[in-house]
Scaffold this motif. Structure first.
Motif, PDB file in Angstrom:
ATOM      1  N   UNK A  54     -15.210  51.763  23.583  1.00 17.82           N
ATOM      2  CA  UNK A  54     -14.387  52.778  22.844  1.00 17.82           C
ATOM      3  C   UNK A  54     -13.348  52.131  22.464  1.00 17.82           C
ATOM      4  N   UNK A  55     -13.004  50.980  22.220  1.00 18.40           N
ATOM      5  CA  UNK A  55     -11.766  50.256  21.277  1.00 18.40           C
ATOM      6  C   UNK A  55     -11.985  50.377  20.014  1.00 18.40           C
ATOM      7  N   UNK A  56     -11.817  50.537  19.343  1.00 17.05           N
ATOM      8  CA  UNK A  56     -12.473  50.479  17.805  1.00 17.05           C
ATOM      9  C   UNK A  56     -12.093  48.864  17.218  1.00 17.05           C
ATOM     10  N   UNK A  57     -10.983  48.216  17.855  1.00 19.38           N
ATOM     11  CA  UNK A  57     -10.768  46.908  17.746  1.00 19.38           C
ATOM     12  C   UNK A  57     -11.826  46.190  18.090  1.00 19.38           C
ATOM     13  N   UNK A  58     -12.327  46.125  19.488  1.00 19.60           N
ATOM     14  CA  UNK A  58     -13.097  45.748  19.686  1.00 19.60           C
ATOM     15  C   UNK A  58     -14.256  45.563  18.961  1.00 19.60           C
ATOM     16  N   UNK A  59     -14.720  46.420  18.766  1.00 13.39           N
ATOM     17  CA  UNK A  59     -16.282  47.455  18.539  1.00 13.39           C
ATOM     18  C   UNK A  59     -16.402  46.645  16.789  1.00 13.39           C
ATOM     19  N   UNK A  60     -15.232  46.779  16.202  1.00 13.38           N
ATOM     20  CA  UNK A  60     -14.723  45.663  14.311  1.00 13.38           C
ATOM     21  C   UNK A  60     -15.138  44.355  14.471  1.00 13.38           C
ATOM     22  N   UNK A  61     -14.601  43.966  15.491  1.00 15.25           N
ATOM     23  CA  UNK A  61     -14.214  42.678  15.420  1.00 15.25           C
ATOM     24  C   UNK A  61     -15.617  42.024  16.224  1.00 15.25           C
ATOM     25  N   UNK A  62     -16.181  42.367  17.110  1.00 14.74           N
ATOM     26  CA  UNK A  62     -17.265  41.872  18.004  1.00 14.74           C
ATOM     27  C   UNK A  62     -18.859  42.466  16.621  1.00 14.74           C
ATOM     28  N   UNK A  63     -18.514  43.387  16.053  1.00 16.26           N
ATOM     29  CA  UNK A  63     -19.874  43.581  14.665  1.00 16.26           C
ATOM     30  C   UNK A  63     -19.738  43.119  13.799  1.00 16.26           C
ATOM     31  N   UNK A  64     -18.500  42.232  13.545  1.00 15.71           N
ATOM     32  CA  UNK A  64     -18.240  41.459  11.879  1.00 15.71           C
ATOM     33  C   UNK A  64     -19.780  40.761  11.609  1.00 15.71           C
ATOM     34  N   UNK A  65     -20.023  40.548  10.347  1.00 15.82           N
ATOM     35  CA  UNK A  65     -21.319  39.081  10.143  1.00 15.82           C
ATOM     36  C   UNK A  65     -22.345  40.356  10.859  1.00 15.82           C
ATOM     37  N   UNK A  66     -22.376  41.368  11.359  1.00 21.63           N
ATOM     38  CA  UNK A  66     -24.081  41.833  12.106  1.00 21.63           C
ATOM     39  C   UNK A  66     -24.373  42.564  11.105  1.00 21.63           C
ATOM     40  N   UNK A  67     -25.795  42.748  10.996  1.00 24.69           N
ATOM     41  CA  UNK A  67     -26.853  43.175  10.258  1.00 24.69           C
ATOM     42  C   UNK A  67     -27.179  45.002  10.608  1.00 24.69           C
ATOM     43  N   UNK A  68     -26.918  44.597  11.898  1.00 23.05           N
ATOM     44  CA  UNK A  68     -26.905  46.428  12.671  1.00 23.05           C
ATOM     45  C   UNK A  68     -26.621  46.187  14.520  1.00 23.05           C
ATOM     46  N   UNK A  69     -26.066  47.475  14.702  1.00 22.94           N
ATOM     47  CA  UNK A  69     -25.596  47.453  15.980  1.00 22.94           C
ATOM     48  C   UNK A  69     -26.449  47.987  17.074  1.00 22.94           C
ATOM     49  N   UNK A  70     -26.662  48.245  18.189  1.00 26.60           N
ATOM     50  CA  UNK A  70     -27.301  49.189  19.300  1.00 26.60           C
ATOM     51  C   UNK A  70     -26.736  48.802  20.170  1.00 26.60           C
ATOM     52  N   UNK A  71     -26.325  50.354  20.463  1.00 24.77           N
ATOM     53  CA  UNK A  71     -25.873  51.007  21.722  1.00 24.77           C
ATOM     54  C   UNK A  71     -26.463  50.981  22.518  1.00 24.77           C
ATOM     55  N   UNK A  91     -16.847  57.889  18.500  1.00 26.50           N
ATOM     56  CA  UNK A  91     -15.697  57.669  17.663  1.00 26.50           C
ATOM     57  C   UNK A  91     -15.272  55.965  17.093  1.00 26.50           C
ATOM     58  N   UNK A  92     -15.082  54.781  18.381  1.00 22.08           N
ATOM     59  CA  UNK A  92     -14.703  53.735  17.888  1.00 22.08           C
ATOM     60  C   UNK A  92     -15.951  52.991  17.240  1.00 22.08           C
ATOM     61  N   UNK A  93     -17.508  53.402  17.581  1.00 23.33           N
ATOM     62  CA  UNK A  93     -18.187  52.800  16.735  1.00 23.33           C
ATOM     63  C   UNK A  93     -18.028  53.560  15.810  1.00 23.33           C
ATOM     64  N   UNK A  94     -18.230  54.707  15.026  1.00 21.67           N
ATOM     65  CA  UNK A  94     -17.766  55.282  13.661  1.00 21.67           C
ATOM     66  C   UNK A  94     -16.869  54.689  13.070  1.00 21.67           C
ATOM     67  N   UNK A  95     -15.608  54.010  13.579  1.00 19.10           N
ATOM     68  CA  UNK A  95     -14.602  53.588  12.366  1.00 19.10           C
ATOM     69  C   UNK A  95     -15.152  51.732  12.587  1.00 19.10           C
ATOM     70  N   UNK A  96     -15.231  51.345  14.031  1.00 17.89           N
ATOM     71  CA  UNK A  96     -15.689  50.015  13.889  1.00 17.89           C
ATOM     72  C   UNK A  96     -16.266  49.255  13.594  1.00 17.89           C
ATOM     73  N   UNK A  97     -17.866  50.022  13.639  1.00 20.92           N
ATOM     74  CA  UNK A  97     -18.476  49.461  12.572  1.00 20.92           C
ATOM     75  C   UNK A  97     -18.871  50.191  10.747  1.00 20.92           C
TER      76      UNK A  97
END
Length: 212
Positions: A54-71, A91-97
Motif C-alpha cells: 500500500x506504500x508507493x515508495x515501497x512498491x517502486x523500490x521493490x519493483x525496480x529492475x523487474x519485468x513484471x509484477x504479481x500481487x 493506488x500504490x501499484x499503479x503509481x509505484x510500478x
C-alpha cells in the motif's frame, strides 16, 4: 529468464506463484511484511524482501529492475480494513510500478465480481452470504482503481471461476471461463500457472479472467 516481483508472497496463492516462477527459472523477489516468518520461501533465485504493497515508495523500490509484477496481497478478518487496503494497494501499484518502469501487473482477484449465467455479478445474486459482502466490495473498489487509473499499465485481474480447491494438487492445466461458476474449483498450484503465463507472455489486458 525474467525477473518477477510478487507482492503477498506469503499467502497460499502467493507461495504457489513463487514456486511456479522458480520452476520456470525466473528470478523472484518475494515481498512480505515480515521476512522472518517466511524463511522457507528462500530458494536459489528467490529473494525475500520486506515491503508494504500500500506504500508507493515501497512498491517502486521493490519493483525496480523487474519485468513484471504479481500481487496476491490481501487482508481479511478482525482488526483489518479491507476497503482501505485494497484501494490503497491498487493506488500504490499503479503509481509505484509506473515509477519503477514495470508495465505488466497480474492481480489475484475474486470470483464474486464475475457475472453469473444471468449476467448478474455473483456478489449481487440472491442468497450470496451477507457476511462476505464487505470484503468483496473492498476487492471491487480496488479493481475499480485499476480500471480508472491503470491506463499506463498492462494489468489483468485473475480469479477462480468459483473457488479454490484448497487440497487440490497441481495437474498442469487450467480452463478459461466466460463467467462465474460457484461450483468450479481450481488448485492453488494450477491457478499459479495462469499467473505466470500472463506475467511471461501477456495475452489479456485490462480485463477480469476466470479460470477453473
Amino acid at each position: 529468464m525474467s525477473r518477477i516481483v510478487i507482492f503477498g508472497a506469503g499467502g497460499r496463492a502467493g507461495r504457489q506463484a513463487v514456486a511456479e516462477a522458480r520452476r520456470r527459472g525466473h528470478e523472484v523477489t518475494a515481498v512480505v511484511r515480515d521476512p522472518a516468518r517466511y524463511s522457507g520461501l528462500a530458494d536459489g533465485d528467490v529473494r525475500i524482501a520486506a515491503g508494504d504493497v500500500t506504500d508507493v515508495a515501497d512498491v517502486a523500490a521493490l519493483a525496480a529492475g523487474h519485468d513484471a509484477a504479481i500481487t496476491a496481497a490481501a487482508v481479511y478478518g478482525a482488526g483489518t480494513d479491507p476497503d482501505a487496503f485494497f484501494t490503497s494497494a491498487a493506488h500504490a501499484l499503479v503509481k509505484g510500478l509506473r515509477q519503477a518502469g514495470v508495465d505488466r501487473l497480474v492481480a489475484v482477484g475474486l470470483s464474486a465480481l464475475l457475472p453469473g449465467p444471468d449476467g448478474t455479478r455473483l456478489l449481487d445474486a440472491p442468497g450470496f452470504p451477507a457476511e462476505f459482502r464487505p470484503f468483496c466490495l473492498a476487492h471491487a473498489a480496488g479493481l475499480e482503481v485499476l480500471r480508472v487509473e491503470g491506463g499506463a499499465l498492462d494489468w489483468v485481474y485473475v480469479s477462480p471461476a468459483g473457488d479454490f480447491d484448497h487440497e487440490g494438487e497441481r495437474t498442469g492445466h487450467y480452463d478459461m471461463r466466460e463467467q462465474g461458476d460457484t461450483a468450479a474449483r481450481i488448485s492453488y498450484a494450477d491457478f499459479a500457472l495462469i499467473l505466470l503465463d500472463e506475467a511471461e507472455t501477456p495475452r489479456h489486458f485490462r480485463s477480469h479472467l476466470a479460470v477453473a
